[in-house]
Design a protein around this motif. Structure first.
Motif, PDB file in Angstrom:
ATOM      1  N   LEU A 426      -8.988 -38.939 -57.965  1.00 21.47           N
ATOM      2  CA  LEU A 426      -7.952 -39.553 -57.534  1.00 21.47           C
ATOM      3  C   LEU A 426      -6.916 -39.748 -58.397  1.00 21.47           C
ATOM      4  O   LEU A 426      -5.733 -39.491 -58.356  1.00 21.47           O
ATOM      5  CB  LEU A 426      -8.045 -40.649 -56.407  1.00 21.47           C
ATOM      6  N   VAL A 427      -7.396 -40.824 -59.420  1.00 19.81           N
ATOM      7  CA  VAL A 427      -6.502 -41.145 -60.586  1.00 19.81           C
ATOM      8  C   VAL A 427      -5.834 -39.949 -61.354  1.00 19.81           C
ATOM      9  O   VAL A 427      -4.686 -39.838 -61.593  1.00 19.81           O
ATOM     10  CB  VAL A 427      -7.268 -41.931 -61.500  1.00 19.81           C
ATOM     11  N   SER A 428      -6.577 -38.821 -61.436  1.00 20.50           N
ATOM     12  CA  SER A 428      -6.298 -37.781 -62.257  1.00 20.50           C
ATOM     13  C   SER A 428      -5.034 -37.087 -61.480  1.00 20.50           C
ATOM     14  O   SER A 428      -4.124 -36.575 -61.972  1.00 20.50           O
ATOM     15  CB  SER A 428      -7.292 -36.755 -62.641  1.00 20.50           C
ATOM     16  N   ALA A 429      -5.263 -37.093 -60.396  1.00 21.37           N
ATOM     17  CA  ALA A 429      -4.170 -36.314 -59.202  1.00 21.37           C
ATOM     18  C   ALA A 429      -3.219 -37.045 -59.379  1.00 21.37           C
ATOM     19  O   ALA A 429      -1.956 -36.351 -59.328  1.00 21.37           O
ATOM     20  CB  ALA A 429      -4.837 -35.977 -57.807  1.00 21.37           C
ATOM     21  N   LEU A 430      -3.044 -38.353 -59.251  1.00 20.90           N
ATOM     22  CA  LEU A 430      -1.951 -38.972 -59.220  1.00 20.90           C
ATOM     23  C   LEU A 430      -1.045 -38.830 -60.451  1.00 20.90           C
ATOM     24  O   LEU A 430       0.005 -39.070 -60.730  1.00 20.90           O
ATOM     25  CB  LEU A 430      -2.144 -40.523 -58.819  1.00 20.90           C
ATOM     26  N   LEU A 431      -2.098 -38.959 -61.721  1.00 24.92           N
ATOM     27  CA  LEU A 431      -1.389 -38.678 -62.893  1.00 24.92           C
ATOM     28  C   LEU A 431      -0.689 -37.383 -63.257  1.00 24.92           C
ATOM     29  O   LEU A 431       0.305 -37.126 -63.740  1.00 24.92           O
ATOM     30  CB  LEU A 431      -2.450 -39.108 -64.100  1.00 24.92           C
ATOM     31  N   ALA A 432      -1.302 -36.275 -62.586  1.00 25.90           N
ATOM     32  CA  ALA A 432      -0.919 -34.953 -62.569  1.00 25.90           C
ATOM     33  C   ALA A 432       0.432 -34.903 -61.766  1.00 25.90           C
ATOM     34  O   ALA A 432       1.236 -34.239 -62.265  1.00 25.90           O
ATOM     35  CB  ALA A 432      -2.001 -33.859 -62.103  1.00 25.90           C
ATOM     36  N   LEU A 433       0.607 -35.419 -60.808  1.00 25.67           N
ATOM     37  CA  LEU A 433       1.874 -35.662 -59.859  1.00 25.67           C
ATOM     38  C   LEU A 433       2.933 -36.238 -60.693  1.00 25.67           C
ATOM     39  O   LEU A 433       4.089 -35.768 -60.930  1.00 25.67           O
ATOM     40  CB  LEU A 433       1.750 -36.407 -58.621  1.00 25.67           C
ATOM     41  N   ALA A 434       2.613 -37.337 -61.539  1.00 26.59           N
ATOM     42  CA  ALA A 434       3.778 -38.295 -62.402  1.00 26.59           C
ATOM     43  C   ALA A 434       3.798 -37.177 -63.429  1.00 26.59           C
ATOM     44  O   ALA A 434       5.036 -37.101 -63.857  1.00 26.59           O
ATOM     45  CB  ALA A 434       3.118 -39.568 -62.669  1.00 26.59           C
ATOM     46  N   GLY A 435       3.131 -36.786 -64.086  1.00 26.47           N
ATOM     47  CA  GLY A 435       3.401 -35.911 -65.031  1.00 26.47           C
ATOM     48  C   GLY A 435       4.102 -34.588 -64.875  1.00 26.47           C
ATOM     49  O   GLY A 435       5.013 -34.216 -65.482  1.00 26.47           O
ATOM     50  N   LEU A 436       3.945 -34.106 -63.781  1.00 26.31           N
ATOM     51  CA  LEU A 436       4.816 -32.891 -63.244  1.00 26.31           C
ATOM     52  C   LEU A 436       6.262 -33.144 -62.791  1.00 26.31           C
ATOM     53  O   LEU A 436       7.128 -32.535 -63.146  1.00 26.31           O
ATOM     54  CB  LEU A 436       4.179 -32.266 -62.072  1.00 26.31           C
TER      55      LEU A 436
END
Length: 490
Positions: A426-436
């Motif tokens: 979950l944390v990685s998915a949120l970070l991926a969204l923020a990075g994108l």
């Protein structure tokens, strides 16, 4: 990057069989049936891992190659980006007019004064500014774009690690629990159980869940919008008893699971479990239990089976329908017209013979009649059909005893899942969204300024050039804004 994209495409292609063929970890019975129905292709596909796609060696190989490729892509780019963050912007080109965006203006003030005002203007616009000499300024911003890109790719690695962690150490199990019964978290109590490769099924956390009530609300008003009979709420009231013996009342509803500390208990379904009693000719009870029937439509027309291996002289089996609000007609046969129990009816056909002829696993909701013969009706009909309402009994032909429909209970379909990698995922998915979002929104820009004295005293000629890393239609406006931002420059 091309390798990573190719592997990502290959991973998507490799996942296609997982949605095309039945998976043993999801539905072992359906998988075994598919292999039996396809005697040529079934065993071959089974050896190739098409019925356990996500645990197959070839899928894991693509998965690990993508993991290695992402790391090999991110590590050198991170090193380069770190050096860029610490380095100074490059010197201004000699001919700024050759840059994609360029503007020249004559401003009031000496070259030193104008340059300082422009330096402050650039800093207010979040540029990193450096002066390589007394007549130029070099400014750069937009490092967050590459930072977001790297965060996105690092987060993808985190997602892969989280999924792998959850697959290796996670597990899930499904069970149907009628009202009034208690579920103990042991392997033998699960209807289906799918452990990860590193999970010991005999080491489950000891706790029990008693289903006290199952409350379901349906739409009872016909508004003309097709909502009549639609479900409105599902709630399971339970008593949760932990390993230390402490009990507490817990409620499970849709999207609000019960957290046990060793997994989450989700409410995935519900239905009816008619309580059926079968007695032999001497009146001895050979079967008495709340038997779950699975709903087939929105009105809960449900199918199920009752298996009585202790009957004499042969095993008995009953298959049929449970109808919460039953209607039987020649066109549609037995069916329910409303999902609540307004007029519950049980429609059964009876068979005698051998329930488990070859010893292979069977679904508890279907009856294998390959080694059984149907009981004939009292009127000479080839097939005995029984219609019962709550409290009614039927005497079976051939002095085989009676079958009684005692009443109706509800059941809850519970799914218990443990995924230790879900937080990381979950944390990685949120970070991926923020990075994108950062990589798509932030612009990487460079601005160069050169100042020189004008012919008129107290005036300065300012030349500004702008360069963007990618296509940037707003670069010209940015250059113009840099020139016009300082107050009192004209």
């Amino acid at each position: 990057m091309r390798t990573a994209l190719f592997l990502l495409l290959l991973l998507a292609v490799a996942a296609i069989p997982g949605s095309t063929f039945p998976q043993r970890s999801i539905d072992a019975t359906r998988t075994a049936q598919w292999i039996t129905e396809h005697p040529s292709a079934g065993p071959l596909l089974d050896r190739l891992g098409f019925f356990e796609v996500y645990a197959s060696p070839w899928f894991a190989a693509v998965y690990l190659l993508l993991f290695v490729s992402l790391i090999g892509c991110v590590v050198p780019r991170t090193r380069i980006h770190w050096h860029q963050l610490r380095s100074r912007p490059p010197r201004a080109p000699r001919r700024l007019e050759r840059l994609p965006a360029h503007a020249e203006e004559t401003l009031d003030g000496t070259p030193e004064e104008v340059r300082e005002r422009l330096r402050e203007s650039l800093r207010r616009r979040r540029y990193r500014v450096h002066a390589h000499d007394d007549t130029t300024l070099s400014a750069e911003k937009g490092y967050a774009r590459e930072t977001g890109n790297l965060v996105f790719h690092l987060a993808l690695v985190g997602v892969l690690v989280g999924v792998a962690w959850g697959h290796l150490l996670g597990w899930k199990g499904d069970v149907i629990v009628p009202v009034g019964q208690t579920f103990a978290n042991t392997l033998s109590r699960y209807d289906t159980f799918s452990p990860g490769p590193w999970v010991d099924p005999n080491d489950l956390a000891p706790y029990t869940i008693r289903l006290d009530a199952m409350d379901v609300t349906f739409e009872t008003e016909d508004t003309g919008r097709g909502q009549f009979g639609m479900p409105r709420d599902f709630r399971a009231s339970t008593t949760f008893t932990d390993a230390d013996g402490s009990s507490s009342r817990r409620e499970i509803s849709v999207n609000h699971p019960l957290e046990t500390g060793a997994g989450s208990v989700f409410l995935l379904g519900n239905g009816y479990a008619p309580h059926i009693t079968v007695k032999d000719a001497d009146g001895t009870v050979v079967y008495s239990d709340a038997t779950p029937f699975l709903a087939q439509d929105n009105n809960y027309t449900s199918v199920g089976a009752v298996k009585v291996p202790g009957a004499e002289p042969d095993d008995l089996g009953f298959a049929g329908f449970f109808l919460p609000t039953g209607v039987i007609d020649d066109e549609s046969g037995p069916h329910s017209v409303f999902p609540d129990t307004l007029d519950p009816q049980l429609v059964l056909t009876a068979f005698s013979g051998e329930l488990f002829p070859d010893g292979t696993p069977q679904s508890v909701y279907t009856l294998d009649t390959t080694a059984m013969t149907p009981l004939k009706g009292k009127d000479g009909a080839d097939q005995l059909r029984i219609l019962l309402r709550p409290g009614e009994s039927y005497e079976l032909p051939g002095n085989r005893g009676t079958v009684t429909f005692d009443g109706v209970e509800r059941f809850a379909g519970l799914s218990i899942r443990t995924d230790p990698g879900k937080t990381l995922t979950l944390v990685s998915a949120l970070l991926a969204l923020a990075g994108l979002v950062l990589s798509l929104v932030v612009r990487r820009r460079r601005v160069f300024v050169r100042v020189g004295p004008a012919e008129a005293p107290g005036r300065t000629v300012v030349s500004v050039g702008g360069l963007a890393k990618d296509d940037d239609e707003g670069m010209a406006d940015e250059v113009a804004a840099v020139l016009t931002a300082p107050e009192g420059t004209r």
